[in-house]
Every structure is written in C-alpha cells, then in structure tokens.
Design an enzyme around this catalytic site. Structure first.
Site, PDB file in Angstrom:
ATOM      1  N   CYS A   1      91.599  56.674  41.623  1.00  0.00           N
ATOM      2  CA  CYS A   1      92.918  56.655  42.170  1.00  0.00           C
ATOM      3  C   CYS A   1      93.589  55.602  41.402  1.00  0.00           C
ATOM      4  CB  CYS A   1      92.988  56.465  43.575  1.00  0.00           C
ATOM      5  SG  CYS A   1      91.842  57.428  44.347  1.00  0.00           S
TER       6      CYS A   1
ATOM      7  N   ARG B   1      94.241  58.470  36.020  1.00  0.00           N
ATOM      8  CA  ARG B   1      93.270  57.997  36.781  1.00  0.00           C
ATOM      9  C   ARG B   1      92.867  58.993  38.053  1.00  0.00           C
ATOM     10  NH1 ARG B   1      92.503  52.436  36.362  1.00  0.00           N
ATOM     11  NH2 ARG B   1      91.771  52.458  38.448  1.00  0.00           N
TER      12      ARG B   1
ATOM     13  N   TRP C   1      92.107  60.639  43.368  1.00  0.00           N
ATOM     14  CA  TRP C   1      90.814  61.256  42.860  1.00  0.00           C
ATOM     15  C   TRP C   1      90.143  61.272  44.235  1.00  0.00           C
ATOM     16  CZ3 TRP C   1      85.633  60.207  42.182  1.00  0.00           C
ATOM     17  CH2 TRP C   1      84.895  61.048  41.295  1.00  0.00           C
TER      18      TRP C   1
ATOM     19  N   ASN D   1      93.070  52.190  46.287  1.00  0.00           N
ATOM     20  CA  ASN D   1      91.837  52.755  45.332  1.00  0.00           C
ATOM     21  C   ASN D   1      90.558  52.169  45.310  1.00  0.00           C
ATOM     22  OD1 ASN D   1      90.706  53.492  42.915  1.00  0.00           O
ATOM     23  ND2 ASN D   1      91.525  51.951  41.665  1.00  0.00           N
TER      24      ASN D   1
ATOM     25  N   GLU E   1      77.915  62.206  21.629  1.00  0.00           N
ATOM     26  CA  GLU E   1      79.400  62.046  21.832  1.00  0.00           C
ATOM     27  C   GLU E   1      80.088  63.387  21.675  1.00  0.00           C
ATOM     28  OE1 GLU E   1      81.064  60.089  23.198  1.00  0.00           O
ATOM     29  OE2 GLU E   1      83.056  60.379  22.583  1.00  0.00           O
TER      30      GLU E   1
ATOM     31  N   LYS F   1      89.991  58.564  34.472  1.00  0.00           N
ATOM     32  CA  LYS F   1      89.888  57.761  33.305  1.00  0.00           C
ATOM     33  C   LYS F   1      88.929  56.627  33.467  1.00  0.00           C
ATOM     34  CE  LYS F   1      90.952  56.331  29.166  1.00  0.00           C
ATOM     35  NZ  LYS F   1      90.075  57.072  28.051  1.00  0.00           N
TER      36      LYS F   1
HETATM   37  C1  F6R Z   1      84.247  60.272  27.880  1.00  0.00           C
HETATM   38  C2  F6R Z   1      84.685  59.038  28.682  1.00  0.00           C
HETATM   39  C3  F6R Z   1      83.991  58.178  29.741  1.00  0.00           C
HETATM   40  C4  F6R Z   1      83.841  56.887  29.612  1.00  0.00           C
HETATM   41  C5  F6R Z   1      83.047  56.225  30.619  1.00  0.00           C
HETATM   42  C6  F6R Z   1      82.996  54.617  30.567  1.00  0.00           C
HETATM   43  O1  F6R Z   1      85.222  60.752  27.154  1.00  0.00           O
HETATM   44  O2  F6R Z   1      85.626  58.366  28.320  1.00  0.00           O
HETATM   45  O3  F6R Z   1      82.290  58.875  29.377  1.00  0.00           O
HETATM   46  O4  F6R Z   1      83.406  56.519  28.191  1.00  0.00           O
HETATM   47  O5  F6R Z   1      83.461  56.499  31.828  1.00  0.00           O
HETATM   48  O6  F6R Z   1      84.056  54.122  30.735  1.00  0.00           O
HETATM   49  P1  F6R Z   1      84.715  52.887  30.237  1.00  0.00           P
HETATM   50  O7  F6R Z   1      84.198  52.727  28.563  1.00  0.00           O
HETATM   51  O8  F6R Z   1      85.820  52.238  30.669  1.00  0.00           O
HETATM   52  O9  F6R Z   1      83.577  51.786  30.845  1.00  0.00           O
END
Ligand code: F6R
Length: 609
Positions: A2, A27, A73, A99, A483, A604
C-alpha cells in the site's frame, strides 16, 4: 504494498493527495481513499484504481487543506470499498491510513470487543484505528501518548498517518518496518511512503526511524521517540529530479525505463570508476576491509535475486571466494550458519523489501558484515547495512524492474572486479581490460535499443496468444533466463519457466509440443555447443526457437528467430541479453492490451512477508 500520503499546508489538500497517490499507484491499486479535513473529516473511498476515486469526487467541493490518502494492495480482507482506507474509529475520533500488517490483530479484536468496539471491515487497519482510539480515550493524554502505547501493544509492520477529530490542524504519523518519508516546503508539510509521491513539491525530506512518531503541522514537524520525548532531525536533500518520475511522452513507464538504461548504467559506472580505477571508498569499503572477507553471501528477492545469481557466477569465478546466493524469504527462516569472516550482500531496489531487511538483520545479529546494493537513498536497508553501494537508476515507477536491475548488475561487476584485483586474483592488465569493457556497456545497450526494438516489437505481436514459454541457458545464460522468464510472466500473465538447459531432459522437456516458444540464451563461448544441442532437442519436438546470442555466433540451423547482440566480455553478457528480453515482455504485454506498468496482484515494494 500500500501507499500512504498526507498533506498539511495552505493549498487544497485534495489536489495534492490525488496527485501524490497517482505516483504511488505502483504500490497497490485494489482500492483508494482520502480523508479531508474541513470543519469535519470527510472520507471518500473507491474500489479499484485511483481513477474511480477521482471520478467519484470530481463534482464535490473539497476546500480543506489537511488530509491523508491511501492506495491499497489487499492483505487482510478482499479488495472492496468497505475494506479501503482511510478507516475510522467507532465514534469517528480517529481516522487512519496504514501500510503494513498488524500480526496480532485477532488478539486486539478480542480486547476491543470487551470494550464494546464494533467492526465494519475485515481489515487489521480498522483494528489499529480503534486501538489508538481506545488508548486515546482511556488515558486522555493526547495523540502521542495514544500512538506510543499502540506501538508498544501491536506486533507487525506499519507506516500510519492519523487525523484526530480533536486536533484539526495536525496529522500524526508513525512507523515500524514500513517506509515513510516526510517532506517540507513553503506551502506545507507532506508525508508519503515513497519519494516519487512528493518529489514534484519538494526534494527536502526527513527520515523517520522505526518506532518514532511525528506531528505534522502546517509549517513544522515535531518528532518523538517511544518515550514521548521530542527528538531533533535534519532535512535531507534528495538528488532525484521530478521529471524522472514522469512518463515524459512515453506510453508507459516500463518502456521509458527500458530506454533510460544506457544513461543510468553510465551514471552508475561513472560514480564508481574514474580514471580507469575503481573507487568504492564512499561506501566505507576500503581495500583492507575487502581483502578480509573469506566468503560471500548474496541475499535478495525476485529480480534482485536474479542479479544475485549472475553475481554469484561472476564473483566466484573472478575472486575465487565461495559465494552463496539465497532467496531472502527462505534465508531468514532456515537458521543459517554464517561465517563471521563473510560478507552478506543484500540487493534491493527499494531498500524496503521486508524479507531482505529481515535477512540483513539476521546477518548483523550473527556478526556478519553487510553490504547493501540499493537504489533508494535513505531506505531502511541502506540505513541499516554496514556499507552501501548505491545504484543510480533514479526513481523506478513501473512495477516490473528494468533499469534498477541493470544498474544492480553493473555494481556487481564493479565489485567483483575490485575484489579480484585487491586479492590479486587478476593482474593489472585484466583489471584494466575489465574496466574498459564495463565502460562500453552503455553504448552497447543503446545500440541494442536503437537497432532491435522494431524487430522485437514485430515478433512480439506474433506471440500474444501463447500460453507457455521456456527460457533456457547455461551458467550466466541460465541466470538471465530466470529474469527473462519472470519479466514475461509478471507483466503478460503468460506462464513461463526458466531452465538450466542441461536440466530440461530431467522432466520439463515433456511439456514441449508443436509451436511451444523456447527462448535460448547463448553467450558463453565454452558451452555454446551444449546449449545449441539442447535447443536442437526441443526443436525436433516442435518448439519455435528464438535465440539471443552475440553477432559472431551462427545459429541459423537451430533458431527460428535470432536476436543478435554486440560482443562483450563473458562476464558482462547479462547486461546485454536482458535488454531484448525486457523488450519482448513489454511488447507482448502491450499487444495483449494489458496494463504493463501495473500488473494484477503485484506491488512495487513488498514490505510485508
Ligand atoms: C520484478 C520485480 C521484483 C523485485 C523484488 C525485490 O520485476 O521488480 O521481483 O525485484 O520484489 O524488490 P527490491 O529490489 O525492491 O527489494
């Protein structure tokens, strides 16, 4: 997860809240809501995207200059208007956005029910709202006392913004293990889960720490610790520019961010390499410290974990140190046995991923030094790690990572080269050659974007109907297959799997039938032929083959469609192979008419377990 926002100032709050929420939609987008203070507190909520909320209030005159907002979310309770934030306590004294997750909410419900509290939603947030209300009424010692007692009583993670009916000119905030920043300019005070939400208004922010609270007045922020004592904080200047968080003419953030890669990887390279020399001093990593490590652990989630898989191959090969890469959510619960002379590298774009943060804390608890490879300055992991190497990707808005991923790869190449050099595992000549080759990557990336985008878009249109795809490769090509496969499935909803090419025959090959899409990554010279043999095996079972390979490799016998990339050092191919894979995922998704920047069910930054 969120997103929360708040504004207390001299302008109309509704405009600022809606605008800030639009920057935080990545988010969460199950529902949205705002609360605006005029004479009374008025709450408006809608299921679904922010556009629904905007439509609902477009003809309502909202003059208030104090307000809070939320984009959700769903964790507890389905996505619905009833479960949307802000939530209101039983008699309307407390209005709150949240959140995070309150883990002991069942126990708190029982407590509150004994005091005749009733609940209208299925959310832990409504419980949190009423617990604050309960302490507020019981002890009658004002907002900070009620918030601090609540922080002591609840378990879980939270960033909250609260309005008390009795305090019309104030917003109260607090946090534990969920991100929050507070910004200020001459028009007022802003609060948000993430920097892009308020960057348009100010780049001057305060960081609020775990178990701290703050009172946001129109022209002042007062911070408190858990004892209720006032604490002093300085404003910090964020270096990101506001345009970087806008689409700037692109149809989607994802394609904008894909195209930003030459630029952001160049910036990242330039921040660590000057005059043909790697300099990591700013992170605190001196030669002696780098020399002292006997083992490397890499811990991350999702795409950042895939960077870790690439980094494992490169670091181990170049430095001859044992390297182990792990998924953070597994690492934290497996009671890991760590070598105190090891270095734990946590890779994270947001710096707020709950599992990665917990893994970092576990490493610190065991006395292992920690290094964060982080994009968001001032994020929790950046602040808690012993050393930080920042990626200079700028704000990444599309849910699916592209440019942050590429800058994380760059930092891992630089780190591997530096450790190998310091440990005398490579000579000066190789060190200089590796540096020189890293510096060519921005241009080679640009070359791929300039020359391949059109043909990839064309082939992508042909594949919007497919149900399955397989990505195969060996060694670093396997790492980047992981990936490519994640990128495709997360945005296009096409089932895809990444397989170590040699592993296919151990089961998965039974899924190959006529026209199954198989994408073969073939960049590692010593094992070209082996991957090609695996591709021949699937082709003879009817697969349609796309290969991603360097210009100098002839794959015409096996490949139905070849994506030729420029040549580079064997360690750095992931940076070049990932670009066509990102483009393929993007264009397949666009041709299916899906919302590529906000794929369903995703958020995100994953700040809950
Ligand atoms: C996929 C993606 C996620 C992030 C994961 C880790 O495209 O973006 O798999 O890589 O949630 O997020 P961070 O890098 O913010 O720890």
């Amino acid at each position: 997860m969120c997103g929360i926002v708040g504004y207390n100032g001299t302008k109309r709050a509704v405009d600022i809240l809606l605008d800030s929420l639009s920057k935080l939609e990545y988010r969460g987008y199950d529902s949205a809501g705002i609360a605006i203070r005029d004479k009374d507190i008025e709450v408006f909520k809608s299921k679904g995207k922010l556009a629904n909320l905007k439509e609902k209030i477009e003809n309502i005159e909202l003059k208030g200059t104090v307000g809070i907002g939320h984009t959700r979310w769903a964790t507890h309770g389905e996505p619905s208007e009833n479960n949307a934030h802000p939530h209101i306590s039983n008699d309307g004294s407390v209005t709150l956005v949240h959140n995070g997750i309150i883990e002991n909410y069942q126990e708190l419900i029982l407590k509150l029910e004994k005091h005749n509290y009733k609940f209208y939603s299925d959310t832990d947030t409504e419980v949190l709202t009423n617990i604050i209300d309960y302490y507020y009424k019981k002890y009658k010692m004002g907002p900070i006392d009620a918030i601090n007692r609540t922080m002591v009583r609840v378990r879980g993670s939270y960033a909250i913004a609260v309005m008390f009916k009795d305090y019309p000119d104030e917003i109260w905030v607090a946090r534990k293990d969920s991100p929050m920043i507070i910004g200020q300019n001459k028009d007022g005070v802003y609060v948000a889960s993430d920097v892009p939400a308020i960057l348009k208004y100010t780049n001057k922010v305060y960081y609020i720490d775990n178990l701290e609270a703050a009172c946001l007045k129109k022209d002042q922020v007062i911070f408190y610790d858990l004892n209720g004592d006032v604490i002093k904080k300085e404003l910090t200047c964020i270096k990101w520019d506001a345009e970087a968080a806008e689409k700037e003419g692109y149809e989607h953030f994802m394609i904008k961010e894909i195209n930003e890669q030459p630029d952001v990887i160049k910036k990242t390279i330039n921040s660590y390499i000057q005059d043909n020399k790697i300099d990591l001093a700013r992170s605190g990593l001196t030669e002696d410290i780098l020399k002292s490590f006997k083992q490397i652990y890499i811990i991350a989630c999702g795409s950042a974990y895939h960077v870790g898989v690439c980094a494992q191959y490169i670091l181990e090969d170049l430095t001859r140190l044992p390297v182990r890469v792990e998924i953070a959510s597994e690492f934290r619960y497996r009671n890991p046995l760590l070598d105190k002379k090891g270095l734990a590298i946590i890779i994270s774009q947001s710096g707020e991923t709950a599992d990665s943060l917990a893994a970092l804390r576990e490493c610190k608890k065991q006395g292992v030094k920690t290094l964060g490879i982080i994009n968001v300055v001032g994020s929790s992991i950046a602040r808690e790690a012993d050393y930080v190497l920042y990626t200079l990707a700028g704000p990444e808005i599309a849910v699916a990572t592209t440019k942050a991923f590429s800058t994380q790869l760059i930092v891992s190449y630089i780190l591997a080269t530096e450790i190998a050099h310091i440990k005398r595992k490579i000579n000066k000549k190789t060190y200089l050659e590796l540096i020189k080759e890293i510096q060519t990557l921005p241009d080679k990336t640009k070359n791929i974007l300039d020359n391949l985008t059109k043909s990839i878009q064309k082939i992508a249109n042909k594949f919007s109907y497919i149900h399955d795809a397989f990505y195969i490769g060996r060694n670093l090509d396997y790492a980047i297959s992981l990936e490519g496969s994640l990128k495709l499935k997360e945005v296009s909803y096409i089932h895809s799997e990444a397989y170590a090419a040699g592993e296919l025959k151990h089961g998965t090959i039974s899924l190959i039938e006529d026209n199954t899409l198989v994408i073969g990554i073939i960049t590692q010279k010593e094992i070209y032929e082996k991957t090609i043999s695996n591709l021949v095996e699937v082709k003879s079972r009817g697969a349609y083959i796309i290969t991603v390979n360097p210009n100098d490799l002839d794959v015409s016998k096996v490949s139905n469609f070849t994506i030729n990339i420029p040549e580079t050092n064997k360690y750095f191919y992931p940076s070049l192979t990932v670009i066509p894979l990102q483009l393929l995922s993007y264009y397949i998704t666009v041709s299916k008419g899906l919302d590529v920047d906000k794929p369903r069910n995703l958020a995100k930054s994953v700040t809950v377990e």
